[in-house]
Scaffold this active site. Structure first.
Site, PDB file in Angstrom:
ATOM      1  N   TRP A 181      16.622 -59.151   9.383  1.00  0.00           N
ATOM      2  CA  TRP A 181      17.736 -58.622  10.178  1.00  0.00           C
ATOM      3  C   TRP A 181      17.281 -58.200  11.573  1.00  0.00           C
ATOM      4  O   TRP A 181      17.879 -57.360  12.221  1.00  0.00           O
ATOM      5  CB  TRP A 181      18.460 -57.488   9.462  1.00  0.00           C
ATOM      6  CG  TRP A 181      17.618 -56.298   9.072  1.00  0.00           C
ATOM      7  CD1 TRP A 181      17.310 -55.237   9.854  1.00  0.00           C
ATOM      8  CD2 TRP A 181      17.026 -56.048   7.801  1.00  0.00           C
ATOM      9  NE1 TRP A 181      16.539 -54.336   9.150  1.00  0.00           N
ATOM     10  CE2 TRP A 181      16.363 -54.806   7.889  1.00  0.00           C
ATOM     11  CE3 TRP A 181      16.982 -56.750   6.598  1.00  0.00           C
ATOM     12  CZ2 TRP A 181      15.647 -54.265   6.810  1.00  0.00           C
ATOM     13  CZ3 TRP A 181      16.272 -56.198   5.541  1.00  0.00           C
ATOM     14  CH2 TRP A 181      15.630 -54.987   5.655  1.00  0.00           C
TER      15      TRP A 181
HETATM   16  S1  SF4 Z   1       9.998 -56.346  10.023  1.00  0.00           S
HETATM   17 FE1  SF4 Z   1      10.143 -58.396  10.914  1.00  0.00          FE
HETATM   18  S2  SF4 Z   1      10.543 -59.793   9.187  1.00  0.00           S
HETATM   19 FE2  SF4 Z   1      10.963 -57.707   8.508  1.00  0.00          FE
HETATM   20  S3  SF4 Z   1      13.186 -57.468   8.822  1.00  0.00           S
HETATM   21 FE3  SF4 Z   1      12.160 -56.637  10.640  1.00  0.00          FE
HETATM   22  S4  SF4 Z   1      12.062 -58.368  12.092  1.00  0.00           S
HETATM   23 FE4  SF4 Z   1      12.542 -59.218  10.052  1.00  0.00          FE
END
Ligand code: SF4
Ligand code: SF4
Length: 107
Positions: free
Chosen positions: A48
């Site tokens: 997300w």
């Molecule tokens: S940490 Fe990275 S992979 Fe995990 S939800 Fe957030 S942007 Fe997406």
């Protein structure tokens, strides 16, 4: 849009039990491939775009692609964490890059 890993910069956080990007992802989506030793997002459709992994990577190996509704596929956003600031590198669809730096800790 799932994070994009620059495999030239990703070290797989060698020597750590768990990589920084794996450790920080609230959805437990990041992993390091046993074969390549590089990070990847194992369930891109569940990402997300919180950008936690992007900020946590000490090597600047992760960038967020901006969805086409906002900036088209070639546009990207990459944070560089400082001790008391964060610098954002924004690239538009023509490859033009702008840099914004914000102080995020005043102590
Ligand atoms: S940490 Fe990275 S992979 Fe995990 S939800 Fe957030 S942007 Fe997406
Ligand atoms: S935190 Fe950065 S260097 Fe470490 S595994 Fe993730 S992408 Fe690779």
């Amino acid at each position: 849009m799932p994070p994009k890993i620059d495999t030239r910069k990703c070290t797989g956080c060698a020597g750590r039990e768990e990589s920084f990007c794996e450790n920080i992802c609230p959805g437990d989506l990041m992993a390091v491939s046993a074969e390549s030793g590089k990070a990847y997002c194992r369930t891109p459709s569940e990402c997300w775009d919180c950008m936690s992994c992007t900020k946590a990577c000490p090597n600047g190996a992760i960038e967020t692609r901006i969805p086409y509704q906002l900036g088209y596929f070639k546009a990207s956003l990459r944070p560089i964490m400082g001790k008391k600031s964060i610098t954002w590198k924004c690239r538009d669809i023509h490859g033009n890059e702008k840099t914004y730096k914000y102080v995020n800790r005043l102590d």
